[in-house]
Design a protein around this motif. Structure first.
Motif, PDB file in Angstrom:
ATOM      1  N   ASP A 139       0.859  -1.189   0.000  1.00 62.31           N
ATOM      2  CA  ASP A 139       0.000   0.000   0.000  1.00 62.31           C
ATOM      3  C   ASP A 139       0.899   1.243   0.000  1.00 62.31           C
ATOM      4  O   ASP A 139       1.684   1.457   0.918  1.00 62.31           O
ATOM      5  CB  ASP A 139      -0.903  -0.002   1.232  1.00 62.31           C
ATOM      6  CG  ASP A 139      -2.009   1.030   1.147  1.00 62.31           C
ATOM      7  OD1 ASP A 139      -2.011   1.852   0.205  1.00 62.31           O
ATOM      8  OD2 ASP A 139      -2.875   1.032   2.035  1.00 62.31           O
ATOM      9  N   ARG A 142      -1.183   6.696   0.632  1.00 67.41           N
ATOM     10  CA  ARG A 142      -2.310   6.802   1.572  1.00 67.41           C
ATOM     11  C   ARG A 142      -2.984   5.447   1.721  1.00 67.41           C
ATOM     12  O   ARG A 142      -2.705   4.524   0.962  1.00 67.41           O
ATOM     13  CB  ARG A 142      -3.288   7.878   1.115  1.00 67.41           C
ATOM     14  CG  ARG A 142      -3.815   7.684  -0.284  1.00 67.41           C
ATOM     15  CD  ARG A 142      -4.723   8.841  -0.670  1.00 67.41           C
ATOM     16  NE  ARG A 142      -5.343   8.574  -1.938  1.00 67.41           N
ATOM     17  CZ  ARG A 142      -5.096   9.246  -3.044  1.00 67.41           C
ATOM     18  NH1 ARG A 142      -4.264  10.258  -3.027  1.00 67.41           N
ATOM     19  NH2 ARG A 142      -5.684   8.934  -4.160  1.00 67.41           N
ATOM     20  N   ASP A 143      -3.879   5.330   2.661  1.00 67.13           N
ATOM     21  CA  ASP A 143      -4.497   4.057   3.000  1.00 67.13           C
ATOM     22  C   ASP A 143      -5.506   3.644   1.931  1.00 67.13           C
ATOM     23  O   ASP A 143      -6.672   3.995   1.994  1.00 67.13           O
ATOM     24  CB  ASP A 143      -5.160   4.165   4.371  1.00 67.13           C
ATOM     25  CG  ASP A 143      -5.564   2.808   4.915  1.00 67.13           C
ATOM     26  OD1 ASP A 143      -5.139   1.798   4.335  1.00 67.13           O
ATOM     27  OD2 ASP A 143      -6.290   2.770   5.908  1.00 67.13           O
ATOM     28  N   GLY A 149      -0.511  -1.618   6.157  1.00 62.51           N
ATOM     29  CA  GLY A 149       0.072  -0.327   6.489  1.00 62.51           C
ATOM     30  C   GLY A 149       0.700   0.314   5.262  1.00 62.51           C
ATOM     31  O   GLY A 149       1.379  -0.354   4.487  1.00 62.51           O
ATOM     32  N   GLU A 150       0.463   1.609   5.086  1.00 65.47           N
ATOM     33  CA  GLU A 150       1.002   2.285   3.916  1.00 65.47           C
ATOM     34  C   GLU A 150       2.416   2.786   4.182  1.00 65.47           C
ATOM     35  O   GLU A 150       2.817   2.982   5.323  1.00 65.47           O
ATOM     36  CB  GLU A 150       0.096   3.435   3.471  1.00 65.47           C
ATOM     37  CG  GLU A 150      -0.078   4.528   4.484  1.00 65.47           C
ATOM     38  CD  GLU A 150      -1.182   4.246   5.486  1.00 65.47           C
ATOM     39  OE1 GLU A 150      -1.322   5.083   6.384  1.00 65.47           O
ATOM     40  OE2 GLU A 150      -1.884   3.228   5.419  1.00 65.47           O
TER      41      GLU A 150
END
Length: 191
Positions: A139, A142-143, A149-150
């Motif tokens: 990722d 951003r999410d 988790g980014e």
């Protein structure tokens, strides 16, 4: 000439001779151990591919495919990258102790498998396993992906990423992923 005998043109012997020559030309490289080697190559062939120095191993990660996900509808960047991997050899794919090194124009990131939490890691990636394969989800920015988790930043069109995957026993596979020059309206693009 006596009776009704005709002289032969020798065409049948010529055809047999040509077949013999074709067979000799086709078989000769294999007889002399040159099968599969391009003997016509020019230039320095000694530096083309390094020869492994250790014993041959049948273990390692094979990257089957990589895709990038955009927001679609003219999305200008890739926010999620999914990489499908498998393992060569008879052993099963062990992703628990796997680490990844992600290098793009924004920097270099060391990532761990979920739950590993290696000290000094910049983040984590998600793993979904099925039928001897695993899908690794990264990722970016951003999410965009649930439960992942980014890290880093989103990838723009035309950018490249160097991804190195390392197993718990130290086997490393590296691949270069390239974002297409135009993302268009596609929600998923092949990297």
């Amino acid at each position: 000439m006596h009776g009704d005998t005709r002289s032969q043109s020798g065409l049948d012997r010529l055809v047999l001779f040509i077949l013999f020559l074709v067979a000799v030309v086709a078989i000769t490289p294999f007889v002399f151990g040159l099968g599969g080697i391009d003997v016509r190559a020019t230039g320095d062939t000694t530096s083309a591919t390094p020869t492994p120095t250790g014993p041959a191993t049948d273990e390692g990660i094979v990257i089957l495919s990589a895709t990038g996900e955009t927001a679609g509808f003219g999305g200008e960047s890739v926010g999620v990258v999914r990489v499908v991997i498998t393992k060569t050899g008879a052993e099963t794919l062990d992703t628990a102790a796997m680490t990844a090194t992600w290098v793009d124009a924004g920097g270099s990131y060391v990532l761990t498998a979920p739950g590993e939490g290696a000290s000094g890691a910049d983040g984590a990636f998600a793993i979904a396993e099925a039928d001897g394969r695993a899908v690794l989800t990264f990722d970016l920015g951003r999410d965009d992906a649930d439960s992942v988790g980014e890290f880093g930043r989103r990838l723009e069109a035309g950018e490249t990423v160097t991804l190195s995957l390392t197993t718990g026993d130290g086997q490393t596979t590296t691949v270069t992923l390239e974002v297409p020059d135009s993302l268009g309206d596609e929600e998923t693009v092949r990297l």
